[in-house]
Motif scaffolding. Structure first.
Motif, PDB file in Angstrom:
ATOM      1  N   GLN A 188       7.191  -2.670  15.298  1.00  0.00           N
ATOM      2  CA  GLN A 188       6.638  -4.013  15.293  1.00  0.00           C
ATOM      3  C   GLN A 188       5.116  -3.949  15.294  1.00  0.00           C
ATOM      4  O   GLN A 188       4.512  -3.388  16.203  1.00  0.00           O
ATOM      5  CB  GLN A 188       7.127  -4.806  16.503  1.00  0.00           C
ATOM      6  CG  GLN A 188       6.694  -6.258  16.511  1.00  0.00           C
ATOM      7  CD  GLN A 188       7.376  -7.059  17.598  1.00  0.00           C
ATOM      8  OE1 GLN A 188       7.800  -6.510  18.611  1.00  0.00           O
ATOM      9  NE2 GLN A 188       7.494  -8.352  17.392  1.00  0.00           N
ATOM     10  N   PRO A 190       1.378  -6.087  15.165  1.00  0.00           N
ATOM     11  CA  PRO A 190       0.904  -7.359  15.714  1.00  0.00           C
ATOM     12  C   PRO A 190       1.119  -8.523  14.752  1.00  0.00           C
ATOM     13  O   PRO A 190       0.781  -8.434  13.573  1.00  0.00           O
ATOM     14  CB  PRO A 190      -0.587  -7.109  15.945  1.00  0.00           C
ATOM     15  CG  PRO A 190      -0.677  -5.638  16.183  1.00  0.00           C
ATOM     16  CD  PRO A 190       0.330  -5.044  15.235  1.00  0.00           C
ATOM     17  N   GLY A 191       1.700  -9.604  15.246  1.00  0.00           N
ATOM     18  CA  GLY A 191       1.929 -10.784  14.434  1.00  0.00           C
ATOM     19  C   GLY A 191       3.120 -10.707  13.509  1.00  0.00           C
ATOM     20  O   GLY A 191       3.346 -11.637  12.725  1.00  0.00           O
ATOM     21  N   LYS A 192       3.890  -9.625  13.576  1.00  0.00           N
ATOM     22  CA  LYS A 192       5.042  -9.464  12.706  1.00  0.00           C
ATOM     23  C   LYS A 192       6.311  -9.250  13.520  1.00  0.00           C
ATOM     24  O   LYS A 192       6.267  -8.924  14.705  1.00  0.00           O
ATOM     25  CB  LYS A 192       4.834  -8.294  11.744  1.00  0.00           C
ATOM     26  CG  LYS A 192       3.672  -8.477  10.783  1.00  0.00           C
ATOM     27  CD  LYS A 192       3.591  -7.346   9.782  1.00  0.00           C
ATOM     28  CE  LYS A 192       2.468  -7.564   8.785  1.00  0.00           C
ATOM     29  NZ  LYS A 192       2.396  -6.454   7.791  1.00  0.00           N
ATOM     30  N   GLN A 193       7.452  -9.423  12.874  1.00  0.00           N
ATOM     31  CA  GLN A 193       8.732  -9.241  13.540  1.00  0.00           C
ATOM     32  C   GLN A 193       9.063  -7.766  13.679  1.00  0.00           C
ATOM     33  O   GLN A 193       8.484  -6.915  12.999  1.00  0.00           O
ATOM     34  CB  GLN A 193       9.848  -9.957  12.775  1.00  0.00           C
ATOM     35  CG  GLN A 193      10.178  -9.350  11.426  1.00  0.00           C
ATOM     36  CD  GLN A 193      11.346 -10.028  10.742  1.00  0.00           C
ATOM     37  OE1 GLN A 193      11.742 -11.128  11.114  1.00  0.00           O
ATOM     38  NE2 GLN A 193      11.909  -9.383   9.738  1.00  0.00           N
ATOM     39  N   ARG A 194      10.014  -7.480  14.560  1.00  0.00           N
ATOM     40  CA  ARG A 194      10.472  -6.118  14.746  1.00  0.00           C
ATOM     41  C   ARG A 194      11.470  -5.768  13.639  1.00  0.00           C
ATOM     42  O   ARG A 194      12.478  -6.445  13.466  1.00  0.00           O
ATOM     43  CB  ARG A 194      11.125  -5.973  16.123  1.00  0.00           C
ATOM     44  CG  ARG A 194      11.482  -4.553  16.496  1.00  0.00           C
ATOM     45  CD  ARG A 194      12.080  -4.479  17.900  1.00  0.00           C
ATOM     46  NE  ARG A 194      11.157  -4.958  18.912  1.00  0.00           N
ATOM     47  CZ  ARG A 194      11.418  -4.960  20.215  1.00  0.00           C
ATOM     48  NH1 ARG A 194      12.575  -4.502  20.665  1.00  0.00           N
ATOM     49  NH2 ARG A 194      10.518  -5.429  21.077  1.00  0.00           N
TER      50      ARG A 194
END
Length: 121
Positions: free
Chosen positions: A39, A41-45
């Motif tokens: 993951q 920063p600012g994104k989905q896992r």
């Protein structure tokens, strides 16, 4: 209850390599799938790589040919060898597993605390 502990993260230059390891411990009867997610920063896992108890593997397209996942069923560990690393690989990497309890035949999902991988010049 299963605990997952990751290790091997760090800072590496583009083109370099890192090896992540994860060890499972606690109370369980068997582990089905183990894998690695990441993951930024600012994104989905998202899934990076996974491996079943039978050895079948699955990789996200962006890491095929560069990353290799493996597991040791006797030691309940999973590793991710990462070669030719790119800045886009920078993320917090999480170990994952699905396991059955020691007494109840119910499969549950578990996550590690995460280990940081940073690829930068």
């Amino acid at each position: 209850q299963v605990q997952l502990v990751e290790s091997g993260g760090g800072l590496v230059q583009p083109g370099g390599s890192l090896r992540l390891s994860c060890a499972a411990s606690g109370s369980f009867s068997s582990i089905n799938t183990m894998g690695w997610y990441r993951q930024a920063p600012g994104k989905q896992r998202d899934l990076v790589a996974a491996i079943t108890s039978g050895g079948s593997t699955n990789y996200v397209d962006s890491v095929k040919g560069r990353f290799t996942i493996s597991r040791d069923n006797s030691r309940n560990t999973v590793s991710l060898q990462m070669n030719s690393l790119k800045p886009e690989d920078t993320a917090l990497y999480y170990c994952y597993c699905s396991a059955r309890g020691k007494y109840l035949l119910i499969t549950r999902e578990y996550w590690g605390q995460g280990t940081q991988v940073t690829v930068s010049s």
